[in-house]
Write an enzyme that holds these catalytic residues in place. Structure first.
Site, mmCIF file in Angstrom:
data_model
loop_
_atom_site.group_PDB
_atom_site.id
_atom_site.type_symbol
_atom_site.label_atom_id
_atom_site.label_comp_id
_atom_site.label_asym_id
_atom_site.label_seq_id
_atom_site.Cartn_x
_atom_site.Cartn_y
_atom_site.Cartn_z
ATOM 1 N N HIS A 18 0.851 -1.199 0.000
ATOM 2 C CA HIS A 18 0.000 0.000 0.000
ATOM 3 C C HIS A 18 0.885 1.246 0.000
ATOM 4 O O HIS A 18 2.123 1.130 -0.004
ATOM 5 C CB HIS A 18 -0.987 -0.029 1.174
ATOM 6 C CG HIS A 18 -0.355 -0.159 2.536
ATOM 7 N ND1 HIS A 18 0.355 0.859 3.136
ATOM 8 C CD2 HIS A 18 -0.333 -1.194 3.420
ATOM 9 C CE1 HIS A 18 0.780 0.469 4.327
ATOM 10 N NE2 HIS A 18 0.389 -0.792 4.523
ATOM 11 N N HIS A 21 3.844 1.574 2.513
ATOM 12 C CA HIS A 21 5.064 0.859 2.097
ATOM 13 C C HIS A 21 5.761 1.632 0.978
ATOM 14 O O HIS A 21 6.981 1.732 0.939
ATOM 15 C CB HIS A 21 4.720 -0.526 1.533
ATOM 16 C CG HIS A 21 4.002 -1.435 2.491
ATOM 17 N ND1 HIS A 21 2.830 -2.070 2.172
ATOM 18 C CD2 HIS A 21 4.300 -1.820 3.757
ATOM 19 C CE1 HIS A 21 2.443 -2.818 3.195
ATOM 20 N NE2 HIS A 21 3.311 -2.682 4.174
ATOM 21 N N CYS A 126 0.348 -9.922 20.306
ATOM 22 C CA CYS A 126 -0.430 -9.396 19.174
ATOM 23 C C CYS A 126 0.125 -10.013 17.898
ATOM 24 O O CYS A 126 1.293 -9.806 17.562
ATOM 25 C CB CYS A 126 -0.339 -7.872 19.094
ATOM 26 S SG CYS A 126 -1.055 -7.251 17.540
ATOM 27 N N CYS A 129 1.266 -7.491 15.164
ATOM 28 C CA CYS A 129 2.598 -6.907 15.417
ATOM 29 C C CYS A 129 3.672 -7.972 15.476
ATOM 30 O O CYS A 129 4.848 -7.657 15.404
ATOM 31 C CB CYS A 129 2.663 -6.211 16.776
ATOM 32 S SG CYS A 129 1.688 -4.751 16.955
ATOM 33 N N HIS A 147 -2.896 -1.943 16.743
ATOM 34 C CA HIS A 147 -3.939 -2.489 15.867
ATOM 35 C C HIS A 147 -5.336 -2.408 16.466
ATOM 36 O O HIS A 147 -6.312 -2.705 15.783
ATOM 37 C CB HIS A 147 -3.600 -3.932 15.485
ATOM 38 C CG HIS A 147 -2.373 -4.023 14.644
ATOM 39 N ND1 HIS A 147 -1.113 -4.200 15.184
ATOM 40 C CD2 HIS A 147 -2.189 -3.882 13.313
ATOM 41 C CE1 HIS A 147 -0.220 -4.197 14.212
ATOM 42 N NE2 HIS A 147 -0.845 -3.992 13.077
ATOM 43 N N LYS A 293 -11.628 12.970 -0.949
ATOM 44 C CA LYS A 293 -11.598 11.827 -1.858
ATOM 45 C C LYS A 293 -10.739 10.719 -1.226
ATOM 46 O O LYS A 293 -9.726 11.022 -0.607
ATOM 47 C CB LYS A 293 -10.997 12.265 -3.198
ATOM 48 C CG LYS A 293 -11.083 11.193 -4.245
ATOM 49 C CD LYS A 293 -10.858 11.714 -5.640
ATOM 50 C CE LYS A 293 -10.794 10.522 -6.580
ATOM 51 N NZ LYS A 293 -10.792 10.881 -7.967
ATOM 52 N N LYS A 296 -12.895 7.395 2.603
ATOM 53 C CA LYS A 296 -13.645 6.250 3.134
ATOM 54 C C LYS A 296 -12.849 4.953 3.003
ATOM 55 O O LYS A 296 -13.233 3.920 3.520
ATOM 56 C CB LYS A 296 -14.998 6.128 2.426
ATOM 57 C CG LYS A 296 -15.886 7.321 2.726
ATOM 58 C CD LYS A 296 -17.362 6.967 2.699
ATOM 59 C CE LYS A 296 -18.218 8.116 3.214
ATOM 60 N NZ LYS A 296 -18.027 9.345 2.425
HETATM 61 O O1 ME8 Z 1 6.775 -4.272 10.089
HETATM 62 N N1 ME8 Z 1 2.746 5.420 6.837
HETATM 63 O O2 ME8 Z 1 6.452 -5.041 7.926
HETATM 64 P P1 ME8 Z 1 5.177 -4.219 7.445
HETATM 65 C C1 ME8 Z 1 4.046 5.335 6.538
HETATM 66 N N2 ME8 Z 1 8.006 -7.090 8.387
HETATM 67 N N3 ME8 Z 1 4.699 4.165 6.421
HETATM 68 C C2 ME8 Z 1 4.015 3.042 6.603
HETATM 69 C C3 ME8 Z 1 2.647 3.048 6.906
HETATM 70 C C4 ME8 Z 1 2.003 4.315 7.017
HETATM 71 N N4 ME8 Z 1 0.708 4.449 7.293
HETATM 72 N N5 ME8 Z 1 2.243 1.777 7.032
HETATM 73 C C5 ME8 Z 1 3.340 0.993 6.807
HETATM 74 C C6 ME8 Z 1 7.031 -5.036 9.176
HETATM 75 N N6 ME8 Z 1 4.399 1.755 6.536
HETATM 76 C C7 ME8 Z 1 8.169 -6.020 9.310
HETATM 77 C C8 ME8 Z 1 9.463 -5.286 9.115
HETATM 78 S S1 ME8 Z 1 12.139 -5.215 8.992
HETATM 79 C C9 ME8 Z 1 13.399 -6.208 9.481
HETATM 80 C C10 ME8 Z 1 10.682 -6.134 9.300
HETATM 81 C C11 ME8 Z 1 5.761 1.291 6.204
HETATM 82 O O3 ME8 Z 1 4.773 -4.858 6.169
HETATM 83 C C12 ME8 Z 1 6.763 1.748 7.244
HETATM 84 O O4 ME8 Z 1 8.029 1.727 6.667
HETATM 85 O O5 ME8 Z 1 4.180 -4.109 8.526
HETATM 86 C C13 ME8 Z 1 6.645 0.654 8.273
HETATM 87 O O6 ME8 Z 1 7.757 0.622 9.153
HETATM 88 C C14 ME8 Z 1 6.574 -0.566 7.387
HETATM 89 O O7 ME8 Z 1 5.780 -0.122 6.262
HETATM 90 C C15 ME8 Z 1 5.948 -1.771 8.049
HETATM 91 O O8 ME8 Z 1 5.775 -2.783 7.077
#
Ligand code: ME8
Length: 503
Positions: A18, A21, A126, A129, A147, A293, A296
């Site tokens: 998303h 990421h 969790c 997490c 969460h 926009k 939702k």
């Molecule tokens: O935590 N705003 O993976 P993950 C900005 N696998 N960045 C965001 C975001 C948001 N709303 N949501 C996600 C993990 N991110 C582990 C990591 S590393 C050794 C293991 C980004 O798929 C941000 O970089 O949940 C966040 O730290 C990461 O996605 C979490 O990705």
């Protein structure tokens, strides 16, 4: 020439990529592109985190094996990064055999050094997490603070990592510049100062993970294999020469949700293994959903493709790099994205190019003039470069791009003051003004190339240059006077067609 190793988190393969990421990944990509322009030896790593309960459950829900789930979703991440021109040097997957070996090797060293012991763990867990929580940290109804979903009670025999023994080393690393920006450094320091408890690093309740080499009934808890990806990728456990070349000059870019793992557990594990902690962890805030926009939809429901369809790859990248200040939380809004696109890309940069090419066509027979050595814009360009370079160095793309666009705005103002379109065709005056503006476009194409992967190339060609701005070297390419002139310019399509909205 320096050495620059930059990483993103490796993303879980339970669900699709998303824009959260994408924000982290595009930032890391732009940082790597800037360092390549500087001529630094650069290595950019991203990948996917494929073990653990969360992935196992997503696989079950989809009627797949965990590996099928990982294969499918990992590919979706790679496709998303391709579609955003993310030019990583390596994409790592934690299910690769080399990563299993490297994890086993690193944690065996931690154990040999006396930092791992056996015990029993019971606590609130969790799954989203993949982390245990203290009761005090939970929301009412025993819900996870991130969460907002109920946690589960888990109890198991496992191995513990003596994190509590490393408080001094961690304090030293954090205070000597391990964590940026400042607010996030204080947060990391606060965690250590509160007092650290030993952490459980293995599981017997699941099998989807890296096996513990000294006790095969256990697998490592997903975070303790995941973090090690950063070492595996550059050769830990397989190519020591390469590892020693890249480690510890690594910069981890992460979101604030995983600060504890990267700024406390990871450096501690490395120190316990007798290795250097990372050079720097750069922690950014969260994107939150603002605007009307898309409001939702949850932020995690918005995929990069939804926005690329409307704004293009450059519009997407520019928005997240320019509008999101690295560090604090930030509102994502579609409306703000339209405004930024129309103002900076269509009106400022796009218009500058089309104006200059049009007037060169009308007043200079289409032949590009050369810049003047004593142009008032030379100082503006030098200042803009100095500020941008300093900001990229501090991992502040929004500040760097603001400094870059100041040069574009000043040049539009210079054209308005001088009105070359009213000057006599073929005169030295008109050649001077247009040559100066073309020089600014050349410098801008190079400086903006980490953000505008495509438009910077179109711009480069539109002003009659061969090759690509990404192949230039800074700081030389930003020095005033590099535009050769003499090329035959042709009026082309708009660099950034304006986006019209209903209102
Ligand atoms: O935590 N705003 O993976 P993950 C900005 N696998 N960045 C965001 C975001 C948001 N709303 N949501 C996600 C993990 N991110 C582990 C990591 S590393 C050794 C293991 C980004 O798929 C941000 O970089 O949940 C966040 O730290 C990461 O996605 C979490 O990705």
């Amino acid at each position: 020439m320096g050495r620059f190793y930059v990483t993103t988190p490796i993303y879980y393969v339970n669900d699709a990529p998303h824009i959260g990421h994408a924000y982290t990944t595009v930032t890391a990509d732009a940082m790597a592109r800037w360092h390549r322009l500087l001529g630094d030896d650069t290595f950019f790593l991203t990948g996917t985190d494929e073990h653990g309960l969360k992935v196992q459950r997503a696989a079950e829900a989809n009627g797949r094996t965990p590996l099928e789930q990982a294969d499918t979703t990992s590919l979706r991440f790679r496709d998303a990064w391709d579609s955003l021109d993310v030019a990583y040097d390596q994409f790592i997957r934690t299910t690769e055999p080399r990563h299993h070996r490297s994890t086993q090797e690193l944690l065996s060293r931690v154990r040999d050094n006396g930092y791992i012991y056996k015990g029993t763990y019971a606590g609130f867990y969790c799954v989203a997490c993949e982390a245990y929580y203290n009761e005090d940290d939970l929301l009412p109804g025993n819900a996870c603070p991130i969460h907002e979903r109920a946690v589960e009670w888990l109890e198991e025999d496992n191995y513990f990592f003596k994190l509590s023994a490393l408080e001094n080393e961690l304090t030293d690393w954090i205070t000597s510049g391990g964590v940026f920006p400042d607010g996030k450094r204080n947060e990391a320091l606060g965690i250590v100062k509160q007092g650290l408890e030993d952490v459980s690093i293995t599981r017997t309740s699941i099998s989807w993970g890296v096996q513990v080499p000294w006790d095969p009934a256990h697998v490592f808890y997903v975070w303790y294999d995941a973090l090690i990806n950063y070492a595996t990728a550059v050769g830990f456990g397989s190519d020591e020469e390469s590892f020693n070349l890249w480690w510890p000059s690594v910069h981890h870019i992460i979101g604030k949700d995983i600060l504890r793992f990267h700024c406390v557990y990871w450096p501690a594990m490395l120190i316990a293994a007798g290795l250097q902690p990372p050079k720097q962890v750069q922690v950014h805030g969260f994107l939150l959903l603002g605007g009307k926009k898309l409001s939702k939809t949850g932020l995690t429901q918005i995929g990069p493709a939804d926005l690329v369809a409307d704004f293009g790859v450059d519009g997407f990248r520019y928005h997240f790099l320019r509008d999101v200040s690295f560090g604090p939380d930030s509102d994502f809004s579609y409306e703000a994205m339209v405004i930024r696109y129309n103002t900076d890309l269509a009106n400022n940069l796009g218009n500058l190019l089309s104006r200059v090419v049009t007037v060169v066509d009308r007043k200079c027979g289409g032949i590009a003039p050369r810049p003047s050595a004593d142009s008032p814009l030379a100082a503006v360009a030098a200042q803009s470069y100095a500020e941008a370079a300093e900001a990229w160095d501090r991992f502040q793309p929004s500040v760097a791009l603001e400094a870059t666009w100041r040069l574009v705005r000043e040049t539009n103002a210079y054209l308005e003051r001088n009105e070359p379109w009213k000057m006599e065709a073929g005169s030295p005056e008109v050649a001077t003004v247009l040559g100066d503006a073309l020089e600014v476009l050349r410098i801008t194409a190079v400086m903006a190339s980490p953000a505008l992967t495509r438009a910077s190339v179109s711009l480069w060609h539109a002003i009659g240059l061969d090759g690509s701005p990404a192949d230039q070297r800074l700081p030389g390419a930003a020095v005033w006077g590099g535009y050769p002139g003499g090329a035959q310019l042709e009026r082309g399509p708009a660099l950034f067609p304006r986006i019209e909205t209903a209102e």
